[in-house]
Design an enzyme around this catalytic site. Structure first.
Site, PDB file in Angstrom:
ATOM      1  CB  CYS A  89       7.612   3.571  -4.417  1.00  0.00           C
ATOM      2  SG  CYS A  89       9.250   3.909  -5.044  1.00  0.00           S
ATOM      3  CG  HIS A 104       9.820   0.389  -0.922  1.00  0.00           C
ATOM      4  ND1 HIS A 104       9.131  -0.082  -2.016  1.00  0.00           N
ATOM      5  CD2 HIS A 104      10.670   1.437  -1.613  1.00  0.00           C
ATOM      6  CE1 HIS A 104       9.515   0.420  -3.248  1.00  0.00           C
ATOM      7  NE2 HIS A 104      10.506   1.264  -2.781  1.00  0.00           N
ATOM      8  CD  GLU A 126       7.179  -2.810  -0.163  1.00  0.00           C
ATOM      9  OE1 GLU A 126       8.173  -2.428  -1.282  1.00  0.00           O
ATOM     10  OE2 GLU A 126       6.740  -1.837   0.298  1.00  0.00           O
TER      11      GLU A 126
END
Length: 369
Positions: free
Chosen positions: A255, A345, A347
């Site tokens: 990001c 993202h 994660e």
């Protein structure tokens, strides 16, 4: 329950009336919308939403309350919160409290009863813009004057406001394999968790750290985290990325970290009209040809050629991922130094998990360096 009247005013003068939700008072920020139907607690505690007033497009918010496990940082970061129909009662076996009570306790001014579909359509057509939410001002014209005096997101240097004040360590789960130095530009807790699951010990360092701070820990690789603000202001981090690549230490950026690596490789960045925010964005991984449903939170992007390999100071670089909604660059891969990025993202604490493999790719890059 009787709620105090509240108003929301955009910088172009469009106004919405509703009721107070959370703390009473007044707040300003950049109005953005997120399309996720779940994960509101992760959204609220994501440092990348610092100085942004978040509009939830999903109409029902707060249904599952809040708990002590799903926070992505130590506090709520949004500048304000806009919902349509807040849950009267939160119900979930993991809940330890209600959403509105949590917002009020942390001083987050919100508004409910807003036609968030109309507001989202307005932001899509006109672009993200400054906004004010108030429970103390009744005159939209007066509130708009204060909105226009608020800072814009373009040119905002926010990393120092969200980074950790002191370094800390998240140990590997089970046997230790590698050590990663993570530059905290607004890191989410799930990043070191995903690395720990792969045997990686992560040292999380403040944004002002030097290259010697990063590599002096015996790091096998370096990670640049997500975060808020305009990447055009992040000259210190760009310099760090360039030095890490000169030393050929494996480097992965997510990001905001992806935008910084993009700048370090010689590309520009620009502000998207209304950004990508939510957990349902389709991205093509050009390496595998697979389409992933991914989690996003970014208002800026890297300006790089999508169809050509580019020669840079660090060798050849190609666009590795693209968003299928609007063809925005979503990842870069260096072919001659061990570095790659993704704009979204992997994660993804609130889901989806299609892109979790990118942490495996980071470990493989470290193994082969």
């Amino acid at each position: 329950m009787m709620r105090k009247p509240a108003i929301l005013v955009l910088e172009d003068g469009r106004a919405f009336h509703g009721e107070a939700y959370g703390a009473e008072g007044e707040t300003f920020g950049e109005a953005v919308f997120t399309t996720g139907m779940t994960g509101y607690q992760e959204t609220l505690t994501d440092p990348s939403y610092h100085r942004q007033v978040v509009v939830q497009t999903a109409p029902h918010i707060g249904n599952t309350g809040v708990n002590g496990e799903d926070d992505e940082s130590g506090r709520i970061w949004v500048a304000g919160y806009v919902v349509r129909d807040p849950a009267r009662i939160g119900s979930n076996w993991r809940a330890t409290g209600g959403l509105e009570e949590r917002l009020a306790a942390e001083g987050i001014v919100g508004i409910s009863g807003v036609d968030t579909r109309a507001l989202t359509r307005h932001l899509r057509e006109r672009g993200a813009m400054r906004v004010g939410v108030s429970t103390v001002e009744t005159d939209p014209v007066a509130l708009r004057e204060r909105v226009l005096a608020a800072p814009e997101m373009v040119g905002a240097d926010l990393s120092a406001e969200v980074t950790t004040p002191e370094a800390y360590t998240v140990k590997a789960d089970g046997a230790h394999r590698y050590t990663v130095a993570a530059l905290d530009l607004g890191i989410k807790r799930n990043v070191p968790r995903r690395l720990a699951a792969r045997g990686v010990t992560t040292h999380v360092l403040p944004a002002a750290s030097t290259v010697d701070d990063l590599l002096g820990l015996g790091a096998d690789a370096v990670f640049f985290s997500p975060g808020p603000g305009d990447p055009a202001t992040a000259d210190h981090a760009v310099g760090l990325a360039r030095e890490v690549m000169r030393r050929r230490v494996p480097l992965f950026g997510i990001c905001f970290g992806s935008q910084i690596l993009g700048r370090a490789l010689g590309f520009g960045t620009y502000k998207l009209r209304y950004g990508h925010r939510g957990i349902n964005q389709p991205v093509l991984d050009r390496t595998t040809g697979k389409v992933e449903v991914t989690s996003h939170n970014h208002g800026f992007a890297v300006d790089a050629p999508r169809e050509a390999t580019v020669d840079t100071e660090f060798g050849r670089v190609e666009v590795s991922h693209v968003c299928l909604n609007d063809d925005v660059v979503e990842g870069l891969r260096a072919l001659d130094v061990p570095a790659f990025t993704v704009q979204y993202h992997p994660e993804a604490a609130a889901g989806t998990h299609d892109a979790d493999y990118l942490f495996d790719r980071f470990v493989e890059l470290t193994e082969n360096a």
